[in-house]
Design an enzyme around this catalytic site. Structure first.
Site, short mmCIF file in Angstrom:
data_model
loop_
_atom_site.label_atom_id
_atom_site.label_comp_id
_atom_site.label_asym_id
_atom_site.label_seq_id
_atom_site.Cartn_x
_atom_site.Cartn_y
_atom_site.Cartn_z
N CYS A 171 0.88 -1.17 0.00
CA CYS A 171 0.00 0.00 0.00
C CYS A 171 0.92 1.22 0.00
CB CYS A 171 -0.95 -0.01 1.19
SG CYS A 171 -0.13 0.22 2.78
N HIS A 223 -1.99 11.39 3.22
CA HIS A 223 -2.66 10.08 3.31
C HIS A 223 -4.07 10.32 3.83
CE1 HIS A 223 -3.63 5.99 4.52
NE2 HIS A 223 -2.55 5.55 3.90
#
Length: 688
Positions: free
Chosen positions: A460, A612
């Site tokens: 990820c 993020h």
């Protein structure tokens, strides 16, 4: 063989979470709908007798109940989706396959609707007559009673068909049926074969399950609850607990509701008894979670904080507060359990034993509280306090206080006595060794034990995720020395925190393993290292502005250990209040993760920033995000980068807190402004 089976079980366990995730919504509808019929509540609030209110409550109750009535179908579709990477074709194939499998079993065994209800004929009581019937009416199909196991079997087979045939090529005259269109067709054939096989294989399996169920529930239920609690917690590190508890929740035990329908499984029986308004007899395999999730583990978190080194208390306090509150409110305990699971296994052993005793004590006290999500305060209110007269939910509070005291003192004693390296007491990290950009993926692959040791490779935006064949071949210290901020180990699954370059490392490792790229020669590497190196570092002073409208919080308060522990770099946490993320400076878009949940930017002076959006939002697979820019595109400060559906994120992600990290702060100073309320024009950080 065992390791291969273990890996498959892990994937099945993760796949089961998709249908299980539907249950909280169904449970809330059922609980509120039923509560609005509660006689005691109606006496307090007579307006609940209003015809419109009665209709609304009936609709809510029916809407929730229909989900529990059709769990096998949901498990078929959910398992297929989970094992096939979320492709809808697999779900369609599972639905078709499940119907065909049941129809096949019904025809092979000549089961009719009369057979379904023949148990009631000549019986004195329906509950006695329908105690363990072998047949069921599934979506109008008379067939064998395979329960959720039948759904899981068909879902797994549909996923296998998808993974095997989704890209199949056929002759031109059959071209329309090639590729994904072929999957439901081949699944239909597999479903017929499975139906024939189960027609003869399932009855003895069913007898075995019934015998096991009767033994566990009728011989010594007190001991069974204790063992259940121990095993269920013990399997958390391996991700297999979903497989273990599913038979107890959805298959073991039986109850005939007021409509004369047989209901199986501890959780489903509790929900049926909630609707029927009868005393609870189910809940033995759910109630035990409440004392240690709401009280015990938060107390353990405080013990860990208390024993952290003074200079680490602030960071650890933020982590433990977040993890403790999460456990208390929602019953999600993994963030807290994983914080001490691998660094201090003795603490996890203590936790496992206490969890077992919690189930035992709740059973002995006659407390019966259902759940759909986990044993947190939210479920406690819905399924405990709203039905306190039948569930005896008030007893959870004094028992929980006792568990909080026991957890705190046992954890505190063990940490000090055995000098355990809990968060805030760790050794200093190993120094990072040099590795050229070209050579890094090769070095990481070697540290993971070579390509023969790689079972599954993924990544990820923050971490490299690798399932290995043999964990003993993995050089954890070597991975850290190559630049990983941390390495998390979960069974044979390794997570190496390499930050934004994790995805690129994964792609390069995959190409190395497939032979697409070869290792650079030592001469090339030497030349790269000896030539004047290219440094990506910030030049001068860079002002960084807020990435949108919202609140600024310290990075230590971000509910993720990787970010809060500054494993990826320093920065702030941003809580967005509007669904738009904007550029914090003039610069270039360097990275947009495929799932759109993270953006990497580089300022004109070379400062690299990672935004993020939310926590664990990689699992949303792009849902809720709309990218407004492209990689390598030049952007200006306050230019919109991403549209975000905040309502969707709040419903499907653990948190919308958005870490904003400077990833190349070497030899630079970060000044964070004292700002709480933010908008795109407000300065929040400066890199000097």
């Amino acid at each position: 063989m065992f390791k291969k089976l273990f890996g498959q079980l892990q994937r099945i366990g993760k796949a089961l979470m998709l249908p299980v995730a539907i249950l909280p919504a169904a449970g809330i509808l059922l609980a509120f709908g039923n509560a609005m019929h509660n006689e005691q509540l109606v006496e307090i609030a007579p307006w609940l007798k209003n015809d419109i209110i009665v209709m609304i409550s009936s609709v809510m109750e029916a809407a929730g109940q229909v989900v529990f009535d059709n769990l096998p179908l949901l498990f078929a579709v959910g398992t297929a989706l989970g094992l096939a990477g979320g492709d809808g074709v697999a779900a369609l194939a599972a639905l078709v396959g499940y119907l065909i499998m049941n129809a096949t079993m019904g025809k092979v065994l000549h089961i009719t609707i009369d057979d379904i209800f023949s148990y009631a004929k000549g019986a004195k009581e329906l509950s006695q007559a329908a105690k363990e019937p072998a047949h069921a009416l599934v979506l109008g199909i008379p067939t064998l009673q395979t329960g959720v196991f039948g759904g899981i079997i068909m879902g797994a087979l549909a996923a296998w068909c998808y993974n095997k045939f989704y890209n199949i090529t056929l002759p031109p005259f059959l071209g329309f049926f090639a590729g994904k269109r072929f999957v439901p067709i081949v699944t239909s054939v597999v479903a017929i074969a499975t139906g024939v096989l189960l027609s003869f294989a399932w009855p003895p399996i069913q007898d075995g399950l019934n015998s096991l169920s009767n033994f566990l529930l009728n011989k010594n239920l007190t001991l069974t609850t204790f063992i259940f609690g121990i095993i269920e917690r013990s399997l958390i590190p391996f991700g297999l607990h979903h497989i273990f508890y599913s038979p107890f929740w959805f298959e073991f035990g039986s109850y005939t509701n007021h409509a004369g329908e047989l209901v199986r499984g501890d959780q489903r029986i509790w929900m049926a008894q909630l609707k029927d308004g009868v005393p609870f007899t189910a809940g033995a395999f759910t109630t035990g979670k409440y004392p240690f999730m709401m009280f015990g583990l938060p107390a353990a978190a405080f013990a860990i904080y208390k024993n952290a080194r003074p200079e680490r208390k602030k960071v650890v306090g933020g982590l433990m507060l977040s993890a403790g509150l999460t456990a208390f409110l929602t019953g999600i305990t993994e963030p807290l359990e994983f914080s001490f699971l691998f660094v201090a296994p003795v603490l996890y052993g203590i936790h496992v034993l206490l969890a077992g005793t919690s189930f035992l004590v709740m059973h002995l006290l006659g407390v019966k509280i259902g759940m759909t999500f986990s044993g947190g305060f939210i479920d406690y209110i819905l399924y405990g306090l709203l039905n306190w007269d039948r569930s005896h939910a008030l007893l959870v509070i004094p028992v929980g206080i006792v568990y909080a005291i026991v957890y705190y003192f046992l954890f505190d004693f063990a940490i000090r006595k055995f000098k355990l390296k809990t968060p805030g007491r760790e050794d200093e990290e190993t120094e990072i060794r040099n590795s050229s950009v070209a050579k890094l993926p090769f070095d990481v692959l070697d540290a993971m034990g070579g390509k023969e040791n790689i079972k599954h490779l993924d990544a990820c935006i923050t971490r490299l995720r690798v399932e290995v064949v043999d964990k003993s071949k993995v050089d954890v210290a070597g991975i850290k020395a190559l630049g990983a901020s941390g390495v998390l180990e979960v069974g044979n699954n390794m997570q190496a925190i390499f930050g934004p370059k994790s995805d690129q490392i994964k792609h390069d490792m995959a190409k190395i393993m497939s032979g697409e790229i070869t290792k650079p020669s030592e001469t090339t590497v030497t030349e790269e290292m000896s030539d004047e190196p290219v440094h990506v570092e910030a030049l001068g002073t860079t002002d960084i502005y807020a990435p949108g409208v919202g609140q600024i919080i310290p990075l230590s308060e971000v509910p993720d250990q990787v970010f809060a522990g500054k494993m990826m770099g320093d920065g702030i946490g941003f809580i967005p209040e509007k669904g738009e993320i904007v550029a914090p400076f003039d610069g270039t878009v360097k990275t947009i993760f495929p799932t759109k949940h993270a953006i990497g930017l580089e300022s004109e002076s070379g400062v690299e920033v990672l935004i993020h959006i939310g926590i664990d939002t990689v699992k949303l697979n792009g849902e809720g995000f709309e990218s407004l820019i492209n990689v390598d595109e030049k952007v200006t400060q306050a230019q919109p980068l991403m549209k975000v559906n905040l309502a969707y994120l709040k419903a499907h992600a653990p948190s919308i807190v958005t870490p904003m990290i400077i990833t190349n702060l070497e030899n630079k100073e970060l000044v964070i402004e004292d700002v709480q309320d933010a908008d795109p024009g407000k300065l929040i950080m400066t890199v000097k």
